[in-house]
Design an enzyme around this catalytic site. Sequence first.
Site, PDB file in Angstrom:
ATOM      1  N   CYS A 132       7.253   4.076   6.989  1.00  0.00           N
ATOM      2  CA  CYS A 132       7.330   2.572   7.537  1.00  0.00           C
ATOM      3  C   CYS A 132       9.108   2.611   8.091  1.00  0.00           C
ATOM      4  O   CYS A 132       9.797   3.208   7.560  1.00  0.00           O
ATOM      5  CB  CYS A 132       7.027   1.633   7.014  1.00  0.00           C
ATOM      6  SG  CYS A 132       5.665   1.575   5.859  1.00  0.00           S
TER       7      CYS A 132
ATOM      8  N   LYS B 181       2.270  12.462  17.761  1.00  0.00           N
ATOM      9  CA  LYS B 181       2.861  10.743  18.175  1.00  0.00           C
ATOM     10  C   LYS B 181       1.055  10.510  18.542  1.00  0.00           C
ATOM     11  O   LYS B 181       0.575  11.181  20.131  1.00  0.00           O
ATOM     12  CB  LYS B 181       3.503  10.371  19.375  1.00  0.00           C
ATOM     13  CG  LYS B 181       5.391  10.020  18.810  1.00  0.00           C
ATOM     14  CD  LYS B 181       5.665  10.600  20.366  1.00  0.00           C
ATOM     15  CE  LYS B 181       5.607   9.109  20.944  1.00  0.00           C
ATOM     16  NZ  LYS B 181       6.717   8.238  20.478  1.00  0.00           N
TER      17      LYS B 181
ATOM     18  N   TRP C 145      12.878   3.524  20.118  1.00  0.00           N
ATOM     19  CA  TRP C 145      12.406   3.165  18.683  1.00  0.00           C
ATOM     20  C   TRP C 145      12.693   1.405  18.190  1.00  0.00           C
ATOM     21  O   TRP C 145      13.351   1.505  17.705  1.00  0.00           O
ATOM     22  CB  TRP C 145      13.665   3.731  17.797  1.00  0.00           C
ATOM     23  CG  TRP C 145      12.818   5.703  18.636  1.00  0.00           C
ATOM     24  CD1 TRP C 145      11.759   5.951  18.378  1.00  0.00           C
ATOM     25  CD2 TRP C 145      13.692   6.728  17.522  1.00  0.00           C
ATOM     26  NE1 TRP C 145      11.608   7.613  18.356  1.00  0.00           N
ATOM     27  CE2 TRP C 145      12.413   8.032  18.386  1.00  0.00           C
ATOM     28  CE3 TRP C 145      14.372   7.150  17.373  1.00  0.00           C
ATOM     29  CZ2 TRP C 145      12.927   9.311  17.508  1.00  0.00           C
ATOM     30  CZ3 TRP C 145      15.424   8.240  16.988  1.00  0.00           C
ATOM     31  CH2 TRP C 145      14.007   9.623  17.088  1.00  0.00           C
TER      32      TRP C 145
ATOM     33  N   HIS D 169      13.735  21.814   9.173  1.00  0.00           N
ATOM     34  CA  HIS D 169      12.868  20.682   8.541  1.00  0.00           C
ATOM     35  C   HIS D 169      12.187  21.509   6.629  1.00  0.00           C
ATOM     36  O   HIS D 169      11.376  20.652   6.555  1.00  0.00           O
ATOM     37  CB  HIS D 169      11.198  21.053   9.412  1.00  0.00           C
ATOM     38  CG  HIS D 169      12.199  19.628  10.709  1.00  0.00           C
ATOM     39  ND1 HIS D 169      12.520  20.203  11.995  1.00  0.00           N
ATOM     40  CD2 HIS D 169      12.001  18.482  10.561  1.00  0.00           C
ATOM     41  CE1 HIS D 169      12.432  19.970  12.830  1.00  0.00           C
ATOM     42  NE2 HIS D 169      12.773  18.215  12.082  1.00  0.00           N
TER      43      HIS D 169
ATOM     44  N   ASP E 232      22.689  11.959  21.969  1.00  0.00           N
ATOM     45  CA  ASP E 232      21.927  12.645  21.361  1.00  0.00           C
ATOM     46  C   ASP E 232      20.509  11.890  21.938  1.00  0.00           C
ATOM     47  O   ASP E 232      20.512  10.394  22.004  1.00  0.00           O
ATOM     48  CB  ASP E 232      21.229  11.895  19.828  1.00  0.00           C
ATOM     49  CG  ASP E 232      22.053  12.716  18.850  1.00  0.00           C
ATOM     50  OD1 ASP E 232      21.715  13.986  19.666  1.00  0.00           O
ATOM     51  OD2 ASP E 232      22.128  12.237  18.036  1.00  0.00           O
TER      52      ASP E 232
ATOM     53  N   CYS F 152      18.160  20.652  13.999  1.00  0.00           N
ATOM     54  CA  CYS F 152      18.182  19.517  14.077  1.00  0.00           C
ATOM     55  C   CYS F 152      19.223  18.946  13.215  1.00  0.00           C
ATOM     56  O   CYS F 152      20.228  19.576  12.192  1.00  0.00           O
ATOM     57  CB  CYS F 152      16.754  18.553  14.106  1.00  0.00           C
ATOM     58  SG  CYS F 152      16.616  16.359  14.130  1.00  0.00           S
TER      59      CYS F 152
ATOM     60  N   LEU G 237       1.195  -1.182  -0.025  1.00  0.00           N
ATOM     61  CA  LEU G 237       0.218  -0.122   0.116  1.00  0.00           C
ATOM     62  C   LEU G 237       1.070   1.959   0.300  1.00  0.00           C
ATOM     63  O   LEU G 237       0.570   2.600  -0.989  1.00  0.00           O
ATOM     64  CB  LEU G 237      -1.067   0.097   1.617  1.00  0.00           C
ATOM     65  CG  LEU G 237      -1.817   0.987   0.709  1.00  0.00           C
ATOM     66  CD1 LEU G 237      -2.806   1.209   0.036  1.00  0.00           C
ATOM     67  CD2 LEU G 237      -3.077   1.203   2.459  1.00  0.00           C
TER      68      LEU G 237
ATOM     69  N   SER H 298      24.345  14.297  11.662  1.00  0.00           N
ATOM     70  CA  SER H 298      24.066  14.195   9.913  1.00  0.00           C
ATOM     71  C   SER H 298      23.857  15.847   9.389  1.00  0.00           C
ATOM     72  O   SER H 298      23.661  16.671   9.587  1.00  0.00           O
ATOM     73  CB  SER H 298      22.780  13.895  10.084  1.00  0.00           C
ATOM     74  OG  SER H 298      22.439  14.672  10.443  1.00  0.00           O
TER      75      SER H 298
HETATM   76  N1  GLN Z   1      22.656  13.183  15.280  1.00  0.00           N
HETATM   77  C1  GLN Z   1      21.559  12.833  14.952  1.00  0.00           C
HETATM   78  C2  GLN Z   1      21.470  13.429  13.448  1.00  0.00           C
HETATM   79  O1  GLN Z   1      22.074  15.007  13.323  1.00  0.00           O
HETATM   80  C3  GLN Z   1      20.172  13.716  15.431  1.00  0.00           C
HETATM   81  C4  GLN Z   1      19.455  13.139  14.720  1.00  0.00           C
HETATM   82  C5  GLN Z   1      17.936  13.795  15.566  1.00  0.00           C
HETATM   83  O2  GLN Z   1      17.984  14.443  16.477  1.00  0.00           O
HETATM   84  N2  GLN Z   1      16.980  12.569  15.351  1.00  0.00           N
HETATM   85  O3  GLN Z   1      20.360  13.586  12.388  1.00  0.00           O
HETATM   86 ZN    ZN Z   2      16.414  16.630  16.021  1.00  0.00          ZN
END
Ligand code: GLN
Ligand code: ZN
Length: 767
Positions: free
Chosen positions: A527, A113, A572, A705, A610, A737, A20, A444
């Site tokens: 997913c 959530k 998670w 984002h 983290d 982030c 799906l 990242s």
């Molecule tokens: N160190 C991770 C990153 O930069 C932290 C990700 C997160 O906060 N979900 O991707």
């Molecule tokens: Zn983050």
Amino acid sequence: MSTFSTTVLGTPRIGPNRELKFATEKYWRGEIDAAELQEVRSGLRAESWKRLQEAGIDSIPTNVFSLYDQMLDTTVLVGALPKQYLAASNNPLDQYFAAARGTAEIPPLEMTKWFDTNYHYLVPELTADVEFSLNPTELLADLEAAQQAEVNARPVIVGPFTYLKLSKMAEGEETKNPLDLIDRLVPVYEGVLELLAHEGVEWVQLDEPSAVTTLTAEEQKVLQEVYTKLAGVKNRPQILVATYFGDTGANLAALTSTDIDGISLDLVAGELPDIDTPGLSDKLLVAGVVDGRNVWATAIDGAVELLSRCDERASKVAVSSSCSLLHVPYSLEPENLPTIAERNEDGSDGLCKEWLAFGTEKLAEIALLSKVHNGAIDPNGPEVLAARDVINHRRESSVTNDQAVRTRIAELTEDDYQRVPYEERVTAQEDLDLPLFPTTTIGSFPQTSEIRVARRKFRKGEITADEYKKAMQGEVAHVIKNQEELGIDVLVHGEPERNDMVQYFAEQLVGYWASEHGWVQSYGTRCVRPPVLFGDVSRPEPMSVEWTTYAASLTDKPVKGMLTGPLTMLSWSFVRDDQSLEDTAKQVALAIRDECVDLEAAGIRVIQVDEPALRELLPLRDEDKADYARWAVATFRLTTSGVKPETQIHTHMCYSEFGEMVGVIGELDADVTSVESARSQMEIVEDLEEHGYHQGIGPGIYDIHSPRVPSVEEMSKALRLALGAVPAERLWVNPDCGLKTRRSDECYPSLKNMVEAARELRESVQN
Ligand code: GLN
Ligand code: ZN
């Protein structure tokens, strides 16, 4: 003893092979049309019904094959889709997806959530003048298909109380509490009941998971009034109110005191109510004895015993999963895991297939339990013995009882949870020689197409492990060079080698298993494959030291080691159910602690642990929250207290609505905390400081984002605001982030402006 029927509260819908998901994404890309998408969905639904029938499930939950989210389905059902989405298209399907994903012009509904699971729903956004109206097209189409397939259908709908509890009022509305709209919503549900009765439906399931959260006396009263009214509808199916994810506690009476016909209770996460609970005995008790959200084989003796106690409390009982099976993978069948017999043969010890139960296996468990209870199967016969053996085998295995791990935990002392005071650490860290307002990132860097191609080739065996490593090292070198050119102060290696921040470490830890096909829906078409934490956890070898030291060898600037914290690892993953979460957390904490110590020994002076999911493990009920806060703090401190005062510990959290966790963040005692910046930087910092936070703080100064490149002025303004609430020497400058979801041409210009904003501020403060 009454005869038991069988059911589950819901099923997965994404397809055994994520059919799906793929079809929906094709539809979005315009590669298939709506009819083709519906055909895929109908096919999966028919298969699912068949699977349930063949497993011996009597009452089948229908209306659960959502194309995106069951809350959004309910929004459509009650005619509450906001106007902007209705205007986005002429066709209901595209209106639906506009609300789910937004369009070029309008943002989607907010997503959050679903209770304490990793499923996310779309938050209904209501206006005070909303006129709810029944829009049953989807509900009826699903029902018609079920009736044609001769399925004993029990349509499932989110109940009106939970629907409003999880809603929010649109910006600027006078009415602040969506629950105030209940009198307008209930008539729509009355209409649903009448309609379903007219269609010959015998049972309807109204999901009220909010009944396991802490409710005020007033809210309990609303809940009771809602079901008094619905039960009062003359022409209606029997009503099952489904509660799950915890204990209904003091809220139970609000439901049992009404004339609803059945109630489901989560007997895995919650307790069986007292034997004399008024109003329970004449209802159908749907006994959630098979864990619907974890992956372990059910302990048969405990479940049989629990069922016999259910029997004393209600005249009719159905054996069920504790919640919808949406939260577990479809089936264990395609997984490549040794069986107990195979392990016995080759003398190995470790996770066995029989220890686990995914969706299909849970159906078989439910059927077996009802047969045992009904006397159709001998309680000492081979099926029951086999189920019992599995539980014993797991309990006695050396992998669930690693003496080295257990001894180490037993010998922990208070000192293992403490560093020297923050002020002393600041002095010890002075030789890091960081400027005022140091700049850094969260870890990242963009997952470039080179990274993705290399990963794919490696997976397909087209390049060797060595070639793959070389490619990733090239990426690290590239990211280091870029950061140096930008003038960032604390660098990162960019995490190109990590597929996922939890899975990456899980794959290297003893006691963890990563499934191959164990997908569960996180939201919409997204997913995840949560790893399974099955045994005592330890770290056989360093996990990140080589990558971090490689990066450090390319620069004179400090490179920050990046680790995933134990609370996020647990949150998670599927975790073991045979010991407390706190005990499991300690084991993971020790493994990550060892990694911190090894990074330090390799010359890494800054380490980030983290914890984006710190708040996600927060219990649903108020009375349980303080205890979680206690052990969450202890777990984080255990993880980070093995290093010397000279080593700077950072942490990162992915939200800024701290709510109940705000007081806890300072107690974690990291040297620097970076947080997401959904609200203004000023508010975040103020909020923290008011709750005693006194360490370094990096309020994300831009939103990663969004693809937008924020200007220097914008970021300067954010920084100045933050500076209004925190002394200059504690303020850090960073995005909110990790940057992995951004493209390079979005990421680097933004960072350039960020560094410039920090430089300007530095100058203006120093002059
Ligand atoms: N160190 C991770 C990153 O930069 C932290 C990700 C997160 O906060 N979900 O991707
Ligand atoms: Zn983050």
